[in-house]
Structure formats: C-alpha cells, structure tokens
Enzyme design. Structure first.
Site, PDB file in Angstrom:
ATOM      1  CG  ASP A  45      33.607  23.626  -0.672  1.00 47.63           C
ATOM      2  OD1 ASP A  45      32.311  23.933  -0.391  1.00 47.63           O
ATOM      3  OD2 ASP A  45      34.599  24.454   0.239  1.00 47.63           O
ATOM      4  CB  SER A  75      15.951  22.954   9.257  1.00 44.63           C
ATOM      5  OG  SER A  75      16.018  23.217  10.573  1.00 44.63           O
ATOM      6  CE1 TYR A 114      21.454  24.794  10.123  1.00 42.82           C
ATOM      7  CE2 TYR A 114      19.296  24.745  11.242  1.00 42.82           C
ATOM      8  CZ  TYR A 114      20.313  24.081  10.465  1.00 42.82           C
ATOM      9  OH  TYR A 114      20.118  22.841  10.353  1.00 42.82           O
ATOM     10  CE  LYS A 170      19.864  23.727   6.823  1.00 41.66           C
ATOM     11  NZ  LYS A 170      20.183  22.713   6.060  1.00 41.66           N
TER      12      LYS A 170
HETATM   13  N1  LIG Z   1      21.132  17.126  12.816  1.00 45.10           N
HETATM   14  C1  LIG Z   1      19.990  17.893  13.087  1.00 45.10           C
HETATM   15  O1  LIG Z   1      19.252  17.917  14.131  1.00 45.10           O
HETATM   16  C2  LIG Z   1      19.377  18.612  11.791  1.00 45.10           C
HETATM   17  C3  LIG Z   1      18.065  19.243  12.042  1.00 45.10           C
HETATM   18  C4  LIG Z   1      17.561  19.846  10.865  1.00 45.10           C
HETATM   19  C5  LIG Z   1      18.236  19.827   9.531  1.00 45.10           C
HETATM   20  N2  LIG Z   1      19.757  19.386   9.647  1.00 45.10           N
HETATM   21  C6  LIG Z   1      20.127  19.296   8.305  1.00 45.10           C
HETATM   22  O2  LIG Z   1      20.721  18.359   7.815  1.00 45.10           O
HETATM   23  C7  LIG Z   1      21.932  18.167   7.138  1.00 45.10           C
HETATM   24  C8  LIG Z   1      23.163  17.190   7.611  1.00 45.10           C
HETATM   25  O3  LIG Z   1      23.209  17.657   8.989  1.00 45.10           O
HETATM   26  P1  LIG Z   1      24.044  16.351  10.172  1.00 45.10           P
HETATM   27  O4  LIG Z   1      23.007  16.792  11.253  1.00 45.10           O
HETATM   28  O5  LIG Z   1      24.202  15.243   9.745  1.00 45.10           O
HETATM   29  O6  LIG Z   1      25.272  17.320  10.359  1.00 45.10           O
HETATM   30  P2  LIG Z   1      26.947  16.874  10.110  1.00 45.10           P
HETATM   31  O7  LIG Z   1      27.701  17.918  10.733  1.00 45.10           O
HETATM   32  O8  LIG Z   1      26.756  15.549  11.057  1.00 45.10           O
HETATM   33  O9  LIG Z   1      27.076  16.395   8.859  1.00 45.10           O
HETATM   34  C9  LIG Z   1      27.125  17.338   7.649  1.00 45.10           C
HETATM   35  C10 LIG Z   1      27.961  16.827   6.433  1.00 45.10           C
HETATM   36  O10 LIG Z   1      28.048  17.706   5.545  1.00 45.10           O
HETATM   37  C11 LIG Z   1      29.284  18.104   5.152  1.00 45.10           C
HETATM   38  N3  LIG Z   1      29.479  19.516   4.664  1.00 45.10           N
HETATM   39  C12 LIG Z   1      29.662  20.400   5.476  1.00 45.10           C
HETATM   40  N4  LIG Z   1      30.195  21.580   4.749  1.00 45.10           N
HETATM   41  C13 LIG Z   1      30.078  20.934   3.398  1.00 45.10           C
HETATM   42  C14 LIG Z   1      30.780  21.503   2.199  1.00 45.10           C
HETATM   43  N5  LIG Z   1      30.925  22.884   2.103  1.00 45.10           N
HETATM   44  N6  LIG Z   1      30.618  20.809   1.138  1.00 45.10           N
HETATM   45  C15 LIG Z   1      30.269  19.416   1.247  1.00 45.10           C
HETATM   46  N7  LIG Z   1      29.813  18.828   2.427  1.00 45.10           N
HETATM   47  C16 LIG Z   1      29.979  19.738   3.624  1.00 45.10           C
HETATM   48  C17 LIG Z   1      30.208  17.423   6.322  1.00 45.10           C
HETATM   49  O11 LIG Z   1      31.535  17.209   6.195  1.00 45.10           O
HETATM   50  C18 LIG Z   1      29.440  16.379   7.051  1.00 45.10           C
HETATM   51  O12 LIG Z   1      29.687  15.162   6.637  1.00 45.10           O
HETATM   52  C19 LIG Z   1      22.351  19.640   7.180  1.00 45.10           C
HETATM   53  O13 LIG Z   1      21.765  20.533   5.961  1.00 45.10           O
HETATM   54  C20 LIG Z   1      21.539  20.225   8.408  1.00 45.10           C
HETATM   55  O14 LIG Z   1      21.459  21.618   8.277  1.00 45.10           O
HETATM   56  C21 LIG Z   1      20.048  18.687  10.447  1.00 45.10           C
END
Ligand SMILES: NC(=O)c1ccc[n+]([C@@H]2O[C@H](COP(=O)([O-])OP(=O)(O)OC[C@H]3O[C@@H](n4cnc5c(N)ncnc54)[C@H](O)[C@@H]3O)[C@@H](O)[C@H]2O)c1
Length: 263
Positions: free
Chosen positions: A67, A146, A159, A163
C-alpha cells in the site's frame, strides 16, 4: 540508460496503465516488481496477468503486496526488488485513485484519501527508492501525474491538486538529485483506457455492459484527441521506456495525450 538487465519497480502495476508500463519495460529488457494492493482478490488476480505479460517478454516478474500510503510497505517493496531480483534501477510511482466530485460536495475524507494515495504515495515510493538509487549513482524515476497536474478540471479539484503535487514534487526532486546521477520525470496523460476510466464512464453513462463501455471509450477518446487516437496503457509504457533511456531528460512533465492537451 540501457534498460536491458535492469530491475524496475512499478506501483499500481496489477492492471491498467501499470500493466502497460510493466509490459513495455519487460519488452525493453527489464525485470519487474509489481507493488499493489494484493490483499484485494481482484487486484491479486489482475497482478497474475501482469506477471504473465512480463514473462511472455522473457523477463522475470514478482508481485509484492504494497500500500503506497505506508512508508514501511514502500521500503519493503524496494528491499524485495534487491533481495529477489538483485537490484533496483527504475522506479515508476504509478499507483493512484480518482473520483469526480464538485468541491461543494467533496468531504474532507475523500480529499484526504485522494491526496494520500496520489501525492503522499508518490513521495513515500520515491523516498524508499532513493537510498538504493543514490548509492549506485544511477537510476530513473518516472512518476504518474496527469494533464490535470498541469491545468485544473471541473469536479476534479482534489485529484488535480494531488497531481499538481506530483509535478511539483518531481521537478523539485529532479533538481535535488541531478548531480547524483538519478533522473526524475513524470508523465501527464489525459484519458487512457483502464479500469479507472472505464469505471467512471460506466458510472456517468449508466452503461453496464463492458464491451459497450469499451467501444464508447474508443470512440469518444479518438474524437477528443486532435491526433484521432485512443491513448492506451501501452502508449504510456512506451513513454516510460523513452524517459528511462533519455539520459539528458530530468524534471520533465511529459503530456502523453494524442494532442488532447492542446484542445
Ligand atoms: N487512466 C487515465 O485516464 C489516467 C489519466 C491520467 C493519469 N492517470 C494516472 O495513472 C495511474 C494509473 O491509473 P489507471 O488508469 O491505470 O488506474 P487503475 O485504477 O486501472 O489502476 C490503478 C492501480 O493502482 C493501484 N492502487 C490504488 N491505490 C493503491 C495503493 N494505496 N497502494 C498501491 N496500489 C494502489 C490499484 O490497485 C490499481 O492496480 C494513476 O496514478 C492515475 O491517476 C490515469
């Protein structure tokens, strides 16, 4: 940096963007340690798929329960990379959470949850990795920010604040450790297909069918982006590989958006 034979840690590597990063790093020749919330059975089974993707590229993979809001977990994660795979060279602080709530309805608990995972989690991940990277005078850290870390967005103040913190932290740490041979960059995606974004799309449209939500995502994101492309986790993985290889880049916040940040 030559990625071949290096050891990479990817937090949040069980699914979504994290899986795309793990697979791209493995294709480039790195072994991968996934740090994620393995005490959740859904996340644990997703992590198994990421391990398969890394192994399919001919590299080693280990999943560790972590975590990122726990300093002890982050330290243990880095130790596992060293003890089980033999080193630590690349760290991708990717774990994150998201919700869309107007500020007037945003309670303190949700503000703190999002800031704690996204901002504090990035700090704790980097802090735990730094002693290893500084000692060997080499390393590449790529944090996941992001596009909302570069400009605000309605209903995403918490959020976006988390970021902006990642971008500021990345630039500051890059300046702090540059002379030690450690580079620190971050990526600023707009929309990327993942469990996070498809979950939000289903929530906001009422669509329950996975295939329908997936098709709508492809259509909407391609229409939104000037390049007419849907950005996939594999594209973010390619950007991470590029930043790891690019020896002259540090303190960069790279938009990977198919041009959506220009729209
Ligand atoms: N998908 C998008 O459009 C997008 C856009 C900009 C930024 N992001 C960023 O990219 C990253 C990944 O996002 P995603 O879209 O793959 O999301 P997702 O929810 O599909 O995956 C996120 C992962 O992080 C893990 N996670 C969450 N809280 C946690 C914790 N406390 N400790 C350890 N692991 C933890 C989850 O279990 C999951 O495996 C994030 O930081 C998100 O903010 C995503």
């Amino acid at each position: 940096m030559d990625i071949r034979g290096k050891i990479a840690v990817v937090t949040g590597g069980a699914r979504g963007i994290g899986r795309g990063i793990a697979a791209a790093l493995a294709e480039a020749g790195a072994d991968v340690v996934i740090g994620d919330r393995l005490d959740d059975p859904g996340v644990a089974s997703a992590a198994t798929e990421t391990i398969k993707a890394v192994e399919a590229a001919g590299r080693r993979a280990v999943a560790v329960r972590c975590d990122v809001t726990s300093a002890a977990d982050c330290e243990a994660l880095m130790q596992k990379a060293v003890s089980q795979l033999g080193g630590l060279h690349i760290v991708c602080a990717n774990a994150g959470v998201q919700s869309t709530i107007p500020v007037v309805d945003l309670d303190l608990a949700e503000w703190e949850r999002v800031l704690r995972v996204n901002a504090t989690g990035t700090f704790l991940t980097c802090k735990a990795a730094l002693p290893h990277l500084l000692a060997q005078k080499q390393g590449s850290i790529v944090n996941m920010a992001s596009i909302t870390g570069l400009r605000g967005a309605a209903n995403m103040a918490h959020y976006s604040a988390s970021k902006f913190a990642v971008v500021g932290f990345t630039e500051s740490l890059a300046a702090e450790v540059a002379k030690s041979g450690v580079r620190v960059n971050c990526i600023c995606p707009d929309g990327v297909r993942s469990d996070m974004t498809l979950g939000l799309l289903k929530h906001h449209t009422g669509i329950e069918d996975d295939a329908k939500a997936d098709a709508l995502w492809t259509q909407v994101s391609a229409e939104r982006a000037p390049l007419g492309l849907s950005v996939e986790p594999s594209h973010i993985g390619e950007a991470v590989v590029y930043l790891c290889r690019a020896d002259t880049l540090t303190g960069v916040a790279l938009p990977v958006t198919a041009g959506a940040h220009l729209a």
